[in-house]
Design a protein around this motif. Sequence first.
Motif, PDB file in Angstrom:
ATOM      1  N   GLN A   1       0.882  -1.050  -0.029  1.00 21.80           N
ATOM      2  CA  GLN A   1       0.003   0.210   0.316  1.00 21.80           C
ATOM      3  C   GLN A   1       0.924   1.479  -0.062  1.00 21.80           C
ATOM      4  O   GLN A   1       1.939   1.132   0.556  1.00 21.80           O
ATOM      5  CB  GLN A   1      -0.783  -0.031   1.399  1.00 21.80           C
ATOM      6  CG  GLN A   1      -2.067  -0.841   1.342  1.00 21.80           C
ATOM      7  CD  GLN A   1      -2.751  -0.871   2.450  1.00 21.80           C
ATOM      8  OE1 GLN A   1      -2.435  -0.698   3.634  1.00 21.80           O
ATOM      9  NE2 GLN A   1      -4.136  -0.791   2.255  1.00 21.80           N
ATOM     10  N   PRO A   2       0.375   2.451  -0.813  1.00 25.84           N
ATOM     11  CA  PRO A   2       1.161   3.767  -0.554  1.00 25.84           C
ATOM     12  C   PRO A   2       1.486   4.108   0.971  1.00 25.84           C
ATOM     13  O   PRO A   2       2.566   4.387   1.342  1.00 25.84           O
ATOM     14  CB  PRO A   2       0.484   4.785  -1.306  1.00 25.84           C
ATOM     15  CG  PRO A   2      -0.420   3.821  -2.263  1.00 25.84           C
ATOM     16  CD  PRO A   2      -0.875   2.349  -1.410  1.00 25.84           C
ATOM     17  N   LEU A   3       0.579   3.856   1.799  1.00 29.35           N
ATOM     18  CA  LEU A   3       0.676   4.222   3.118  1.00 29.35           C
ATOM     19  C   LEU A   3      -0.039   3.034   4.015  1.00 29.35           C
ATOM     20  O   LEU A   3      -1.240   2.687   3.550  1.00 29.35           O
ATOM     21  CB  LEU A   3       0.043   5.538   3.509  1.00 29.35           C
ATOM     22  CG  LEU A   3       0.736   6.789   2.601  1.00 29.35           C
ATOM     23  CD1 LEU A   3      -0.325   7.995   2.914  1.00 29.35           C
ATOM     24  CD2 LEU A   3       2.123   6.992   3.352  1.00 29.35           C
ATOM     25  N   PRO A   4       0.658   2.887   4.890  1.00 29.22           N
ATOM     26  CA  PRO A   4       0.030   1.676   6.042  1.00 29.22           C
ATOM     27  C   PRO A   4      -1.043   2.112   6.877  1.00 29.22           C
ATOM     28  O   PRO A   4      -0.769   2.437   8.065  1.00 29.22           O
ATOM     29  CB  PRO A   4       1.111   0.820   6.547  1.00 29.22           C
ATOM     30  CG  PRO A   4       2.079   2.059   6.690  1.00 29.22           C
ATOM     31  CD  PRO A   4       1.954   2.853   5.409  1.00 29.22           C
ATOM     32  N   SER A   5      -2.118   3.024   6.414  1.00 34.94           N
ATOM     33  CA  SER A   5      -2.944   3.755   7.343  1.00 34.94           C
ATOM     34  C   SER A   5      -4.477   4.097   6.611  1.00 34.94           C
ATOM     35  O   SER A   5      -4.389   3.881   5.384  1.00 34.94           O
ATOM     36  CB  SER A   5      -2.189   5.061   7.578  1.00 34.94           C
ATOM     37  OG  SER A   5      -2.104   5.989   6.447  1.00 34.94           O
TER      38      SER A   5
ATOM     39  N   GLN B   1      -2.790  -2.952   5.292  1.00 36.29           N
ATOM     40  CA  GLN B   1      -1.714  -4.318   4.790  1.00 36.29           C
ATOM     41  C   GLN B   1      -0.745  -4.334   5.808  1.00 36.29           C
ATOM     42  O   GLN B   1      -0.041  -3.192   6.423  1.00 36.29           O
ATOM     43  CB  GLN B   1      -1.184  -4.078   3.385  1.00 36.29           C
ATOM     44  CG  GLN B   1      -0.547  -5.264   2.957  1.00 36.29           C
ATOM     45  CD  GLN B   1      -0.110  -5.224   1.638  1.00 36.29           C
ATOM     46  OE1 GLN B   1      -0.136  -4.209   0.867  1.00 36.29           O
ATOM     47  NE2 GLN B   1       0.093  -6.143   0.944  1.00 36.29           N
ATOM     48  N   THR B   2      -0.619  -5.527   6.227  1.00 33.68           N
ATOM     49  CA  THR B   2       0.472  -5.817   7.162  1.00 33.68           C
ATOM     50  C   THR B   2       1.716  -6.629   6.379  1.00 33.68           C
ATOM     51  O   THR B   2       1.224  -7.383   5.172  1.00 33.68           O
ATOM     52  CB  THR B   2       0.470  -6.483   8.603  1.00 33.68           C
ATOM     53  OG1 THR B   2      -0.516  -7.852   7.890  1.00 33.68           O
ATOM     54  CG2 THR B   2      -0.546  -5.559   9.136  1.00 33.68           C
ATOM     55  N   VAL B   3       2.692  -7.137   6.767  1.00 33.43           N
ATOM     56  CA  VAL B   3       3.619  -8.019   6.371  1.00 33.43           C
ATOM     57  C   VAL B   3       3.843  -9.164   6.978  1.00 33.43           C
ATOM     58  O   VAL B   3       4.222  -9.293   8.269  1.00 33.43           O
ATOM     59  CB  VAL B   3       5.183  -7.312   6.267  1.00 33.43           C
ATOM     60  CG1 VAL B   3       6.193  -8.151   5.582  1.00 33.43           C
ATOM     61  CG2 VAL B   3       4.955  -5.755   5.449  1.00 33.43           C
TER      62      VAL B   3
END
Length: 171
Positions: A105-109, A145-147
């Motif tokens: 994602q461009p930003l994880p927020s 999104q998480t990793v």
Amino acid sequence: YEDRKWKTGFVGGDYQWLDGDGRGGRNMDARTLLFSQATLNTPAMALEMVGVGSQYALSERDASGAYLQGSNTYRLTLPPGIPAKDFWSLIAYDPQTRSELQTGQPLPSRNSENNRNELTYNNDGSIDLTFGPEPPTEHRGNWIQTVPSKSWYAILGLYGPLTPWFDKTWI
């Protein structure tokens, strides 16, 4: 909120980290804790200033007390009436770097300002945010999104925090 896993970066609620109004010096452990995440602090981040400044809560644990894992999927429900005059945000961070989690994602927020056209609120005004490596089938605009190989933590920011935040009636 004693029954939740969220906490503040301002241990003792003071932006100066004074022990006993300064009689005991400064709580340097608490100060170091905040500055391991943030690069600055201001009174507006710690003092009760209704409708002004910002307030933050962070959590690195799930409801059972386990650390948040990027391979798992989690749902966080923010109750209706989020007490922010200006906007709210929820950001996923990397505990190893203290930077935003690097994902596809461009930003994880997600936040109520930049994502207002993507967010889906529940009928009662609450919002369910999903964290996980894969997008949910519904309400993809509410997904962060998480990793899979990384742990993470979340910071909730309220900009222009309102009285229900300070008196803890927002539940």
